[in-house]
Each structure stands twice: as C-alpha cells, then as structure tokens.
Design a protein around this motif. Structure first.
Motif, PDB file in Angstrom:
ATOM      1  N   ASN A 175       8.598  -3.081  -5.683  1.00 32.88           N
ATOM      2  CA  ASN A 175       8.008  -3.853  -4.589  1.00 32.88           C
ATOM      3  C   ASN A 175       7.189  -2.990  -3.626  1.00 32.88           C
ATOM      4  O   ASN A 175       7.432  -2.985  -2.420  1.00 32.88           O
ATOM      5  CB  ASN A 175       9.090  -4.627  -3.833  1.00 32.88           C
ATOM      6  CG  ASN A 175       8.519  -5.817  -3.096  1.00 32.88           C
ATOM      7  OD1 ASN A 175       7.404  -6.251  -3.373  1.00 32.88           O
ATOM      8  ND2 ASN A 175       9.276  -6.339  -2.151  1.00 32.88           N
ATOM      9  N   PRO A 176       6.177  -2.277  -4.151  1.00 30.80           N
ATOM     10  CA  PRO A 176       5.337  -1.467  -3.262  1.00 30.80           C
ATOM     11  C   PRO A 176       4.521  -2.366  -2.335  1.00 30.80           C
ATOM     12  O   PRO A 176       4.222  -3.516  -2.666  1.00 30.80           O
ATOM     13  CB  PRO A 176       4.427  -0.712  -4.231  1.00 30.80           C
ATOM     14  CG  PRO A 176       4.371  -1.585  -5.437  1.00 30.80           C
ATOM     15  CD  PRO A 176       5.713  -2.241  -5.530  1.00 30.80           C
ATOM     16  N   SER A 177       4.152  -1.850  -1.186  1.00 30.81           N
ATOM     17  CA  SER A 177       3.362  -2.630  -0.233  1.00 30.81           C
ATOM     18  C   SER A 177       1.942  -2.818  -0.761  1.00 30.81           C
ATOM     19  O   SER A 177       1.471  -2.052  -1.610  1.00 30.81           O
ATOM     20  CB  SER A 177       3.314  -1.913   1.116  1.00 30.81           C
ATOM     21  OG  SER A 177       2.573  -0.712   0.986  1.00 30.81           O
ATOM     22  N   TYR A 178       1.257  -3.828  -0.238  1.00 28.09           N
ATOM     23  CA  TYR A 178      -0.146  -4.038  -0.609  1.00 28.09           C
ATOM     24  C   TYR A 178      -0.965  -2.809  -0.249  1.00 28.09           C
ATOM     25  O   TYR A 178      -1.880  -2.419  -0.976  1.00 28.09           O
ATOM     26  CB  TYR A 178      -0.717  -5.268   0.099  1.00 28.09           C
ATOM     27  CG  TYR A 178      -0.172  -6.597  -0.373  1.00 28.09           C
ATOM     28  CD1 TYR A 178       0.440  -6.741  -1.600  1.00 28.09           C
ATOM     29  CD2 TYR A 178      -0.290  -7.721   0.422  1.00 28.09           C
ATOM     30  CE1 TYR A 178       0.921  -7.962  -2.029  1.00 28.09           C
ATOM     31  CE2 TYR A 178       0.193  -8.951   0.008  1.00 28.09           C
ATOM     32  CZ  TYR A 178       0.797  -9.063  -1.215  1.00 28.09           C
ATOM     33  OH  TYR A 178       1.266 -10.273  -1.631  1.00 28.09           O
ATOM     34  N   SER A 179      -0.642  -2.183   0.880  1.00 31.43           N
ATOM     35  CA  SER A 179      -1.374  -0.985   1.313  1.00 31.43           C
ATOM     36  C   SER A 179      -1.220   0.148   0.300  1.00 31.43           C
ATOM     37  O   SER A 179      -2.186   0.842  -0.008  1.00 31.43           O
ATOM     38  CB  SER A 179      -0.885  -0.528   2.683  1.00 31.43           C
ATOM     39  OG  SER A 179      -1.135  -1.520   3.639  1.00 31.43           O
ATOM     40  N   ARG A 180      -0.005   0.328  -0.208  1.00 30.48           N
ATOM     41  CA  ARG A 180       0.219   1.393  -1.187  1.00 30.48           C
ATOM     42  C   ARG A 180      -0.540   1.115  -2.476  1.00 30.48           C
ATOM     43  O   ARG A 180      -1.157   2.019  -3.069  1.00 30.48           O
ATOM     44  CB  ARG A 180       1.710   1.527  -1.476  1.00 30.48           C
ATOM     45  CG  ARG A 180       2.018   2.638  -2.449  1.00 30.48           C
ATOM     46  CD  ARG A 180       3.497   2.842  -2.625  1.00 30.48           C
ATOM     47  NE  ARG A 180       3.735   3.923  -3.570  1.00 30.48           N
ATOM     48  CZ  ARG A 180       4.855   4.080  -4.221  1.00 30.48           C
ATOM     49  NH1 ARG A 180       5.870   3.268  -4.018  1.00 30.48           N
ATOM     50  NH2 ARG A 180       4.996   5.067  -5.080  1.00 30.48           N
ATOM     51  N   ILE A 181      -0.503  -0.125  -2.928  1.00 32.99           N
ATOM     52  CA  ILE A 181      -1.247  -0.487  -4.148  1.00 32.99           C
ATOM     53  C   ILE A 181      -2.736  -0.298  -3.912  1.00 32.99           C
ATOM     54  O   ILE A 181      -3.451   0.249  -4.756  1.00 32.99           O
ATOM     55  CB  ILE A 181      -0.931  -1.933  -4.569  1.00 32.99           C
ATOM     56  CG1 ILE A 181       0.548  -2.080  -4.923  1.00 32.99           C
ATOM     57  CG2 ILE A 181      -1.796  -2.349  -5.755  1.00 32.99           C
ATOM     58  CD1 ILE A 181       1.011  -3.514  -5.080  1.00 32.99           C
ATOM     59  N   ALA A 182      -3.224  -0.736  -2.744  1.00 35.18           N
ATOM     60  CA  ALA A 182      -4.645  -0.602  -2.409  1.00 35.18           C
ATOM     61  C   ALA A 182      -5.062   0.862  -2.401  1.00 35.18           C
ATOM     62  O   ALA A 182      -6.128   1.225  -2.917  1.00 35.18           O
ATOM     63  CB  ALA A 182      -4.928  -1.253  -1.060  1.00 35.18           C
TER      64      ALA A 182
END
Length: 184
Positions: free
Chosen positions: A104-111
C-alpha cells in the motif's frame, strides 16, 4: 437461449450465463473438459467481482473492503487477478488490490518512482480515468516491483497485467465506435 442473449454476449454487454458460455464454447469447437472448467472458473471470478461491485455501489466502500480483506489474510495475501478483468472499473479495482499487495505505497511514492504526476497516478488507481498505455505500464511495473519484495513470484505477472489493459482498451474502443455509429 434467445437470440438477444447471444447477441448481448457477443457484443460484450454484461457477463453471459454459463449456458450461453457453453454454447459459445461449442461453436468454437472447444470439447476439452479442462478448458471448459477453466472458462467456468473465470466466469465465477467475474460473477464474484460483479457481486462485490454491487455491494460497493450499495454503500460498502471498496477501499474499506480491500483493507479488511488484506487484514484478514495476514497482510500480504491480497491477490490481484488481471486475468478476469473485463471493464475499466474492474481494472481499477484489481490495481487497488495490487497496490495493497505491494504494501500500500502512497500515491506520492508511486508517482516519484514512475516519474508521473501524483494526480495522474491517483486518477488511474481510483478509476476516475482510463490511463494511457505508458502510464499504466510504469505504474504496474512499479507496483509489481514493490510486491516482488513481499512475494518474489510477482514480477512474472507483468504480461497478464498488460493483456488486461489491452483487453479493456479494446472493449472501450469498440463500445465507443458503436456509440458513434448509433448517433450517426
């Protein structure tokens, strides 16, 4: 079985019944019992997804359901199955499952890892918009890489995730063509 039911199944409007699926398999000369069993399992998966989607539309938040499913399975046991994806909404839900399986990585981390805008990643994973192929490929690759740390066999799934994307993209294109022809 009626002509209308067969036509709806051929168009991809909804999920056909098992009887109609068997009729299509017979028309395609599929007689192997293992192959029929495989089709039956896929149909059951799609039906289960439809039931879950209906529950979600009735007010049961899908994110809460996915978190509960993850918690019940001990954390990393959430399984995403791109093989039974047929619609953009289902693709988004399976991507959320993959995100949970990846920790469940954050959207920021994926971005950050994919060099994509955070809003684009969020829109794609929430199902608000259908992504471009290169964005989808980058995000799925990132999530599979993160999930691989938790379960080393995950990276081999990339091809099936891309197949799911192209299946949905083709369906969206065909339905769009039909709508344009209907308006003409």
């Amino acid at each position: 079985m009626s002509y209308t039911a067969l036509a709806r199944a051929a168009r991809g409007d909804g999920v056909p019944s098992w009887t109609i699926t068997v009729a299509f398999l017979a028309a395609c000369d599929v007689t192997d019992e293992r192959e029929k069993a495989r089709w039956k399992r896929k149909l059951e998966k799609v039906r289960a997804w439809e039931r879950n989607s209906l529950l979600s539309m009735q007010g049961i938040d899908s994110a809460k359901r996915l978190r509960a499913e993850r918690k019940a399975s001990g954390g990393s046991g959430v399984s995403a199955d791109p093989a039974c994806v047929v619609t953009a909404a289902h693709l988004a839900e399976e991507l959320r499952r993959l995100k949970l399986a990846a920790g469940n990585p954050s959207y920021s981390r994926i971005a950050w890892r994919t060099a994509q805008p955070r809003s684009t990643v969020g829109d794609m994973l929430s199902g608000r918009c259908f992504p471009r192929a290169e964005v989808y490929e980058a995000v799925v690759s990132c999530l599979l890489h993160l999930a691989q740390r938790l379960a080393p066999h995950r990276q081999a799934e990339f091809g099936s995730w891309m197949d799911a994307f192209w299946r949905v993209a083709e369906r969206r294109y065909v339905l769009g063509q039909r709508r344009r022809r209907a308006r003409s």
